[in-house]
Design a protein around this motif. Structure first.
Motif, PDB file in Angstrom:
ATOM      1  N   ILE A  33     -73.688  42.552 -40.271  1.00 26.08           N
ATOM      2  CA  ILE A  33     -72.455  42.548 -39.486  1.00 26.08           C
ATOM      3  C   ILE A  33     -72.236  43.907 -38.827  1.00 26.08           C
ATOM      4  CG2 ILE A  33     -69.929  42.387 -39.645  1.00 26.08           C
ATOM      5  CD1 ILE A  33     -70.380  40.288 -41.858  1.00 26.08           C
ATOM      6  N   LEU A  34     -72.475  44.980 -39.569  1.00 27.60           N
ATOM      7  CA  LEU A  34     -72.340  46.315 -39.003  1.00 27.60           C
ATOM      8  C   LEU A  34     -73.353  46.559 -37.886  1.00 27.60           C
ATOM      9  CD1 LEU A  34     -71.645  48.507 -42.157  1.00 27.60           C
ATOM     10  CD2 LEU A  34     -70.072  47.890 -40.327  1.00 27.60           C
ATOM     11  N   LEU A  35     -74.581  46.072 -38.056  1.00 28.94           N
ATOM     12  CA  LEU A  35     -75.596  46.205 -37.015  1.00 28.94           C
ATOM     13  C   LEU A  35     -75.195  45.433 -35.760  1.00 28.94           C
ATOM     14  CD1 LEU A  35     -78.412  47.261 -36.199  1.00 28.94           C
ATOM     15  CD2 LEU A  35     -79.331  45.111 -37.062  1.00 28.94           C
ATOM     16  N   GLY A  36     -74.595  44.265 -35.940  1.00 28.25           N
ATOM     17  CA  GLY A  36     -74.126  43.471 -34.806  1.00 28.25           C
ATOM     18  C   GLY A  36     -73.009  44.171 -34.049  1.00 28.25           C
ATOM     19  N   ILE A  39     -73.328  45.560 -30.196  1.00 27.33           N
ATOM     20  CA  ILE A  39     -72.402  45.145 -29.146  1.00 27.33           C
ATOM     21  C   ILE A  39     -71.698  46.363 -28.550  1.00 27.33           C
ATOM     22  CG2 ILE A  39     -70.262  43.871 -28.696  1.00 27.33           C
ATOM     23  CD1 ILE A  39     -72.632  42.039 -28.912  1.00 27.33           C
ATOM     24  N   PHE A  40     -71.326  47.317 -29.389  1.00 24.54           N
ATOM     25  CA  PHE A  40     -70.669  48.531 -28.909  1.00 24.54           C
ATOM     26  C   PHE A  40     -71.594  49.320 -27.980  1.00 24.54           C
ATOM     27  CE2 PHE A  40     -69.848  53.098 -29.459  1.00 24.54           C
ATOM     28  CZ  PHE A  40     -68.576  53.160 -28.912  1.00 24.54           C
ATOM     29  N   LEU A  95     -81.948  39.332 -31.807  1.00 19.44           N
ATOM     30  CA  LEU A  95     -82.132  39.186 -33.253  1.00 19.44           C
ATOM     31  C   LEU A  95     -80.826  38.877 -33.989  1.00 19.44           C
ATOM     32  CD1 LEU A  95     -84.665  42.033 -34.010  1.00 19.44           C
ATOM     33  CD2 LEU A  95     -85.086  39.579 -33.864  1.00 19.44           C
ATOM     34  N   ILE A  96     -79.728  39.290 -33.420  1.00 20.60           N
ATOM     35  CA  ILE A  96     -78.449  39.095 -34.111  1.00 20.60           C
ATOM     36  C   ILE A  96     -77.929  37.700 -33.927  1.00 20.60           C
ATOM     37  CG2 ILE A  96     -76.050  39.842 -34.188  1.00 20.60           C
ATOM     38  CD1 ILE A  96     -77.028  42.630 -33.657  1.00 20.60           C
TER      39      ILE A  96
END
Length: 110
Positions: free
Chosen positions: A5-8, A12-13, A109-110
């Motif tokens: 979730i943090l990687l996603g 996005i940011f 990948l997300i």
């Protein structure tokens, strides 16, 4: 799960920062009166890429294709501007293309 979730969110940011930066650059150049084809490609590409990030939460496959079109237009518009202004820096364009590829792979990948 929390790491994904943090990687996603981080992806996005970064993608949003990439597109909004190019949107601001294109709007700034168009406001100065430099209505070249490259600046128009930057404007259209960054608008498409920003729209695709909004759409990404609802239709991720469609958004990824729109993202690819937008990022391609951004990279080509910047390349076109560099070639026609005779201010071409190859490393800058390779770096931009690398960032775009990394963001595209992370979005896929997300």
């Amino acid at each position: 799960m929390n790491l994904l979730i943090l990687l996603g969110i981080f992806t996005i940011f970064l993608a949003l920062a990439f597109t909004l930066l190019h949107l601001l650059v294109s709007l700034s150049e168009l406001k100065k009166g430099k209505k070249t084809l490259g600046n128009r490609f930057l404007l259209i590409g960054s608008s498409l890429a920003t729209f695709s990030l909004i759409l990404y939460f609802f239709l991720p496959i469609v958004a990824l294709f729109i993202w690819l079109i937008g990022v391609s237009l951004i990279c080509y518009g910047a390349y076109w501007n560099g070639k026609h202004k005779e201010n071409f820096h190859l490393t800058h364009h390779v770096f931009r293309l690398g960032i775009a590829l990394i963001l595209t792979i992370l979005l896929a990948l997300i």
